[in-house]
Design an enzyme around this catalytic site. Sequence first.
Site: not given
Length: 171
Positions: A57, A127, A129
Amino acid sequence: MEDSGVKRLWAPWRMSYISGIGKSDECVFCHNPAQDPSKDKENLILYRGRHNFIIMNLYPYNNGHLMVVPYKHTGDLCDLNDDEMLELMQLSQLTLRVFKKVFSPEGFNTGFNIGKAAGAGIRQHIHFHVLPRWTGDTNFMPVLGETRVISEHIFDTYDTLKEAFDLEAGK
């Protein structure tokens, strides 16, 4: 000028995020893996699977904040087929194994933010995490100072994790 005793934390790299410099309408989760693999470090891609990839990220909550992302451009988890879902979870497990070896975290936060109401920053491309966590790793800075303190440069973290992913995946 008299120093008031206030400490300063300089994070000039944050201005590009705040001001939107470098942001485009193009989906980063489609654009980055479409680039030549020789640009993986520049694009923060740590691992490429058949249906999904693992990416750091760029604006992490903490050191090591990664995401497992399907190549398929969709904002709906239900659009993934069985092979895509299986690999997504397998790469999530791979990420946990790497984190355990490299960072020795005391816990993890994992999950999807699907939709605006759930806080998804990139709503059009799901997505997953994966964040390593340690007791006491949160403090007053995000609440009072609207600032996150990341302890290591992102490319140093990339180098450490890339080597571990390659070893763990047998590359």
